[in-house]
Enzyme design. Structure first.
Site, PDB file in Angstrom:
ATOM      1  N   GLU A  52      31.863  13.884  28.087  1.00 22.69           N
ATOM      2  CA  GLU A  52      32.315  13.992  26.704  1.00 22.69           C
ATOM      3  C   GLU A  52      33.370  12.941  26.367  1.00 22.69           C
ATOM      4  O   GLU A  52      33.540  12.589  25.195  1.00 22.69           O
ATOM      5  CB  GLU A  52      32.880  15.391  26.443  1.00 22.69           C
ATOM      6  CG  GLU A  52      31.872  16.518  26.556  1.00 22.69           C
ATOM      7  CD  GLU A  52      30.811  16.486  25.467  1.00 22.69           C
ATOM      8  OE1 GLU A  52      31.089  15.923  24.378  1.00 22.69           O
ATOM      9  OE2 GLU A  52      29.701  16.995  25.698  1.00 22.69           O
ATOM     10  N   GLU A  99      37.569  11.688  18.891  1.00 24.05           N
ATOM     11  CA  GLU A  99      36.439  10.932  18.368  1.00 24.05           C
ATOM     12  C   GLU A  99      36.961   9.772  17.523  1.00 24.05           C
ATOM     13  O   GLU A  99      37.804   9.966  16.653  1.00 24.05           O
ATOM     14  CB  GLU A  99      35.561  11.869  17.541  1.00 24.05           C
ATOM     15  CG  GLU A  99      34.192  11.346  17.210  1.00 24.05           C
ATOM     16  CD  GLU A  99      33.333  12.400  16.519  1.00 24.05           C
ATOM     17  OE1 GLU A  99      32.244  12.030  16.032  1.00 24.05           O
ATOM     18  OE2 GLU A  99      33.755  13.575  16.459  1.00 24.05           O
TER      19      GLU A  99
END
Length: 277
Positions: free
Chosen positions: A101, A123
């Site tokens: 991730e 992100e």
């Protein structure tokens, strides 16, 4: 006189034995709290995440060993359930999934693509603010983004809300905390790992052998193993697909980490034959 002597002898024995009893019990409690630390030393942590603190990684200096160990204390069953091999395998599986991730690796990266976990803490270019207005229980706060943050890249208001409630911070009004405090960041990842979200089982239950498939699970070929954990985390995008590169990346991390933990990976590594939840 004899009875007085016996009474005093009993008091003496009780007094002299008490400290060792307290010490023994305290030592046992300390060992339980430090079980994960006993299975993954700081040196092993560094070997797993060889490049997490490189200047090329946006999260450099963020994900410390100490913050990881501190976060595990909130979830005492993590890495302490089952036999020694099961405990090691669960820790390796968790770290492998969060590595995918947050990976900063590529095919020809120094030390290989599976040495670059924990490179990101949020992100970089989110496609939306990840607000699902249909989830009334966890309403979005104005101007807030529920983009991926932390080791598991926690996303969406319906995850930030309950994670914050469970961990003692306002996930809806202050989602940025997941990218600001490393212990909170690891706690959100462990919360997601340990928490059942029906119809999905918890990743923890799968990795420690407590997953009991429902009839729907059996029809969907959701077999226990690392591949089912991938299905829980991101099955809608990655499972039911032959030779998916993202699934293979998750497996690659797990295989490397399992080897460093000196434990086998177990069966059913991929989810290509599983239907998503």
């Amino acid at each position: 006189m004899a009875s007085t002597f016996l009474f005093l002898s009993f008091i003496f024995l009780l007094w002299t034995g008490l400290p060792s009893t307290i010490e023994a019990h305290g030592h046992r409690r300390w060992r339980e709290r430090s079980r994960v630390a006993s299975l993954i030393s700081e040196e092993l942590f560094k070997e797993l995440f060889l490049h997490k603190d490189d200047s090329a990684c946006p999260a450099n200096g963020f994900y410390s060993y100490q913050s990881f160990i501190e976060a595990t204390k909130k979830f005492p069953k993590f890495g302490t359930t089952g036999c020694l091999a099961t405990q090691k395998r669960e820790i390796a599986a968790f770290l492998a999934q969060i590595s995918h991730e947050t990976t900063g690796g590529w095919a020809t990266a120094p030390d290989g693509p599976f040495a670059w976990g924990l490179c990101f803490k949020e992100e970089i270019s989110p496609q939306s603010n990840y607000c699902d207005d249909s989830v009334k229980q966890w309403p979005c706060s104005p101007g807030k983004s529920y983009k991926g943050r932390g080791p598991i890249q926690l996303s969406w208001n319906y995850n930030y809300g309950p994670a914050g409630e469970a961990l003692g911070f306002d996930g809806l009004r202050n989602p940025e905390r997941v990218a600001e405090d490393p212990t909170t960041a690891f706690k959100t990842a462990l919360w997601f790992w340990m928490t059942e979200q029906k119809p999905k089982p918890s990743c923890h239950d799968v990795m420690v052998g407590r997953y009991i498939p429902t009839e729907a699970d059996r029809e969907a070929n959701r077999t226990a193993g690392y591949g089912l954990v991938t299905n829980i985390i991101n099955g809608g995008l990655e499972c039911g697909i032959a030779n998916d590169a993202r699934v293979n990346d998750r497996i690659g991390f797990f295989q490397r980490y399992a080897k460093l933990f000196n434990v086998d990976t177990g069966p059913n590594l991929d989810c290509q034959n599983q239907k998503p939840f």
